[in-house]
Design a protein around this motif. Structure first.
Motif, short mmCIF file in Angstrom:
data_model
loop_
_atom_site.label_atom_id
_atom_site.label_comp_id
_atom_site.label_asym_id
_atom_site.label_seq_id
_atom_site.Cartn_x
_atom_site.Cartn_y
_atom_site.Cartn_z
N ALA A 94 0.86 -1.20 0.00
CA ALA A 94 0.00 0.00 0.00
C ALA A 94 0.89 1.24 0.00
CB ALA A 94 -0.91 -0.01 1.24
N PRO A 95 0.41 2.32 -0.63
CA PRO A 95 1.20 3.56 -0.62
C PRO A 95 1.41 4.04 0.81
CG PRO A 95 -0.70 3.71 -2.11
CD PRO A 95 -0.82 2.43 -1.37
N GLN A 96 2.60 4.53 1.08
CA GLN A 96 2.90 5.08 2.41
C GLN A 96 2.35 6.47 2.51
OE1 GLN A 96 4.58 3.39 4.89
NE2 GLN A 96 4.44 1.63 3.54
N ARG A 97 1.81 6.81 3.65
CA ARG A 97 1.26 8.15 3.86
C ARG A 97 2.15 8.93 4.79
NH1 ARG A 97 -4.89 8.43 3.06
NH2 ARG A 97 -5.26 6.51 1.98
#
Length: 97
Positions: A94-97
């Motif tokens: 998942a994309p890192q925030r």
């Protein structure tokens, strides 16, 4: 779908009651194994067994378990759990925030 059936011998059941149905129980388990419904069977610390069942639905899995001679004779407590795929690995991608 996969299911885990946890079968525990009821506390009031005697060895004699179990022995009277043991051969029939093993024959029924063998038939489930040959048919591909029973994927694995194991013993645990408690008297009883843990079965991994492959079935279309919970009702189908429950029917297979209910047909076992020791279950029919009410010698075992049954817990039936539906197993779902682990989806936690998605967090790795998942994309890192």
């Amino acid at each position: 779908m996969q299911f885990l059936a946890i079968l525990r011998v009821r506390s009031n059941v005697t060895e004699e009651q179990q022995a009277a149905l043991r051969r029939a129980e093993v024959e029924a388990v063998w038939e489930l194994t040959k048919s591909g419904i029973l994927r694995s069977i194991r013993f645990s610390d408690d008297p009883g067994a843990i079965l991994e069942i492959e079935a279309v639905s919970r009702d189908e899995a429950a029917a297979h378990i209910a047909a076992l001679p020791m279950v029919e004779a009410d010698l075992l407590n049954v817990d039936l759990l539906a197993l779902s795929p682990f989806t936690g690995f998605a967090a790795l991608f998942a994309p890192q925030r």
